[in-house]
Structure formats: structure tokens, C-alpha cells
Enzyme design. Sequence first.
Site, PDB file in Angstrom:
ATOM      1  N   TYR A  53      58.668 119.981 -62.600  1.00 56.32           N
ATOM      2  CA  TYR A  53      58.213 118.762 -63.269  1.00 56.32           C
ATOM      3  C   TYR A  53      57.148 119.050 -64.182  1.00 56.32           C
ATOM      4  O   TYR A  53      56.847 118.246 -65.250  1.00 56.32           O
ATOM      5  CB  TYR A  53      57.794 117.832 -62.207  1.00 56.32           C
ATOM      6  CG  TYR A  53      58.755 116.717 -61.962  1.00 56.32           C
ATOM      7  CD1 TYR A  53      59.788 117.192 -61.258  1.00 56.32           C
ATOM      8  CD2 TYR A  53      58.288 114.995 -61.737  1.00 56.32           C
ATOM      9  CE1 TYR A  53      60.754 115.939 -60.740  1.00 56.32           C
ATOM     10  CE2 TYR A  53      59.240 114.314 -61.206  1.00 56.32           C
ATOM     11  CZ  TYR A  53      60.353 114.841 -60.890  1.00 56.32           C
ATOM     12  OH  TYR A  53      61.325 113.727 -60.522  1.00 56.32           O
ATOM     13  N   LYS A  75      66.504 126.482 -52.102  1.00 57.53           N
ATOM     14  CA  LYS A  75      67.558 126.813 -52.507  1.00 57.53           C
ATOM     15  C   LYS A  75      67.415 128.575 -52.886  1.00 57.53           C
ATOM     16  O   LYS A  75      67.550 128.926 -53.826  1.00 57.53           O
ATOM     17  CB  LYS A  75      68.056 126.161 -53.934  1.00 57.53           C
ATOM     18  CG  LYS A  75      69.382 126.452 -54.509  1.00 57.53           C
ATOM     19  CD  LYS A  75      70.457 125.651 -53.832  1.00 57.53           C
ATOM     20  CE  LYS A  75      71.684 126.224 -54.148  1.00 57.53           C
ATOM     21  NZ  LYS A  75      73.050 125.732 -53.376  1.00 57.53           N
ATOM     22  N   ASP A 111      71.443 121.607 -50.947  1.00 54.46           N
ATOM     23  CA  ASP A 111      72.821 120.943 -50.922  1.00 54.46           C
ATOM     24  C   ASP A 111      73.072 120.496 -49.503  1.00 54.46           C
ATOM     25  O   ASP A 111      73.768 119.569 -48.995  1.00 54.46           O
ATOM     26  CB  ASP A 111      73.704 121.833 -51.564  1.00 54.46           C
ATOM     27  CG  ASP A 111      73.875 123.419 -51.011  1.00 54.46           C
ATOM     28  OD1 ASP A 111      73.045 123.558 -50.384  1.00 54.46           O
ATOM     29  OD2 ASP A 111      74.993 123.969 -51.478  1.00 54.46           O
ATOM     30  N   ASP A 160      62.166 114.523 -54.800  1.00 53.71           N
ATOM     31  CA  ASP A 160      62.580 113.212 -55.526  1.00 53.71           C
ATOM     32  C   ASP A 160      63.914 112.706 -55.207  1.00 53.71           C
ATOM     33  O   ASP A 160      64.102 111.585 -54.883  1.00 53.71           O
ATOM     34  CB  ASP A 160      62.555 113.472 -57.106  1.00 53.71           C
ATOM     35  CG  ASP A 160      62.896 112.489 -57.900  1.00 53.71           C
ATOM     36  OD1 ASP A 160      62.593 111.102 -57.495  1.00 53.71           O
ATOM     37  OD2 ASP A 160      63.738 112.507 -58.684  1.00 53.71           O
ATOM     38  N   ASP A 191      65.309 109.524 -52.282  1.00 48.95           N
ATOM     39  CA  ASP A 191      66.189 108.406 -52.492  1.00 48.95           C
ATOM     40  C   ASP A 191      67.450 108.313 -51.507  1.00 48.95           C
ATOM     41  O   ASP A 191      67.805 107.155 -51.104  1.00 48.95           O
ATOM     42  CB  ASP A 191      66.610 108.476 -53.834  1.00 48.95           C
ATOM     43  CG  ASP A 191      65.646 107.893 -55.087  1.00 48.95           C
ATOM     44  OD1 ASP A 191      64.447 107.702 -54.893  1.00 48.95           O
ATOM     45  OD2 ASP A 191      66.324 107.117 -56.053  1.00 48.95           O
TER      46      ASP A 191
END
Length: 358
Positions: A141, A192, A225, A249, A253
Amino acid sequence: MTKKILVLPGDGIGPEIVAEAVKVLEALRQRHGLDVELEHGLVGGAAIDATGGPLPAETLEQAKAADAVLLGAVGGPKWESLDIGIRPEKGLLGLRAGLDLFANLRPAILYPQLAGASSLKAEIVAGLDIMIVRELTGGIYFGQPRGIRTLDNGERQGFNTLVYAEHEIERIVRVACDIARKRGGRVCSVDKANVLECTELWREVATRVVSQDYVDIQLSHMYVDNAAMQLVKWPKQFDVMVTSNMFGDILSDAAAMLTGSIGMLPSASLNAEGRGMYEPIHGSAPDIAGQGVANPLATILSVAMMLRYSLDEPALAERIEQAVNQVLDQGLRTPDILSEGMTQVNCAAMGDAVVAFV
Ligand code: IPM
Ligand code: MG
């Protein structure tokens, strides 16, 4: 001493939901001696319209001088064609960076009354209580260089940079471990590391911090993932999840939706001193703005987080959470959480119902 709260309604449904949260604060002030003073400010599209930029210097000053900030939401189609550097979202990101709010706490709790509103089977989500700890002031970000450049062949190329320094990883992992100590004692660090060096370092630092200072914490690691898959497969396996800005983020959600509606989930964004900004995790929902049908509970529950984390009023925080429970017990529902046999109410009526119970 009187605590100062900066209220930033923002855009879309922001002003509607914040108005209900302010009613709750007022009720606590009048009935339970909560010693706070509210000040209002501009951020996001509202600030662009009034001042030309999404984060006026005055707003940042107000935020720095406040004990806590209550924010609604920012953004909307009206400002989408603006340059990305001056869009409403930049106001939010500027506040996060300007106040050094590196720790974003996003609890995903299922209210038993809403089990039927989840898109997953009730037995998968019953009793769900996850805390997502998202790094908020670093990662892709904020990483430099970033932009859109034109290559020699004339084609345009977009680029962003994923960066984390060791101290940034270390401090967010510590926050997650401190929280886990007061809960189930388990932290799952999401990365990751099989592809991205930056998150390989993340994994290494997380492991070191826990082995040095948190031997009582059970640390696990998961690729992002797989974490997304596990969240929808068997979410109750998680206690605290800690992850980078962008992964957090996305995962928050997904976790939110497990609880039936993103309209229920609050968040706290804290700096090293525990000063913070509090906001619902949902956005400005321009499609329903101005209709008075938004769910104010995430914002009201954000006030509860504010009372707990910044204002040292845990009993009043509990009072709000209890009131929300009672309102749900009564069967009152905004459209996003409506199910058969329940009573549909609008945003203001939901706020009033909570006020009646605090
Ligand atoms: C969130 C939002 C923000 C983010 C946007 C509005 C900039 O999605 O708080 O999750 O991406 O952090
Ligand atoms: Mg988001």
C-alpha cells in the site's frame, strides 16, 4: 480529564452511520458520565468537495490532537475519475500513515442471532470468534517506487513495491501475540513465503519474535491462498491471524462475510501509544447512501472498541456490546441482516434501539 474525539463522517453512508454512533456516545455521556468532547472534521470526498484535497492539513492536526478518531467511510463514484493520488481513499491512508496506526484489529465475531444470515452453514460459523491483525502502514500500500510508466516500446506498465522492514514485521507480530495471550493463545501468520521474498522475511521474523518472547503462544504459518480457503472451509480453526496490509484487507472482507454481514464488523487502528482510529470495516456503500437503510451496528461497535482500546472504559464498551445483543434479540434488523420473521428497521431506528439499551 475530558477526552477529545474527532468525528469524521466521510462519504456515502458514512454520515448516516456515524450519526447513530454519535447518539450512542451522547447517551453514554449523559447517563454514565463518559467524559468526552466531540469535534467534527472533513475527510475523503467530503473534504475534496470542500477544500480540494482528501485530507486537509487541519484534519490531520485535529486527529493528532484527539484521543481517538471515529471515522465513517470514504469514497464514491463521484470522485472515481480523479487522479489516484488525490482520491478520497488517500485521505484514509494519509490518516493511517500520519498517525502511525500500524496495527489494525478486525474482529470477526458471529452473533448467534445472525447465524442464519451467513452464507455458510450454521454449524460452520456458530460461535465464530476470530481476530484479524492487519499491518496497516506498510507493505504494498505504501511501498516505493510505485506508479504507471511508459516503456520504450510505448506500452504502459503499472508497478507497486511490496516492502517490509524487520521492525515493521516485529511490532505487528507482537501486537498479535499480546492479543492472543488474552484469548486462545494461538497466532496464525499468513504470508506467501513460497513466492515472495518479502514474506519469506515476514515468516522468519515472526518465528524469531515468538521463539524469543512468546514461547507461550502457539504460532503457525499459512500461505495466503490456503488461508482464504481455510477461512471458508473451517473458520473456527483460527484464533488470531496476523498478516500484511494487502492480505489483511482481502482476508478481513472474507472473514466479515462469514458473520452474515460486513455491516456488523468494527475495527480499531492503533499506534504504539494505543491512540487510535475506529471505523466499520465496510465501505461507503454509495448504492444505498442517503436512503437511511444502512446498518449502523459496525460503527456503533467501533465506538465500543474505542472505549476499550483508547478511552480506558471497558465497562462502557461492554454496555454497548450488550445493547447490540439485546437489539438483535428483539429481532430488529436492517435490510443487510434481515431474515424471515424479523422486524426490518432503518438506520436511525436501529441507532435509537441501541441507545434505548445502553
Ligand atoms: C479497508 C478499505 C481500505 C483499504 C480502502 C478504502 C482504502 O478497503 O479499510 O479495508 O484498502 O484499506
Ligand atoms: Mg478493505
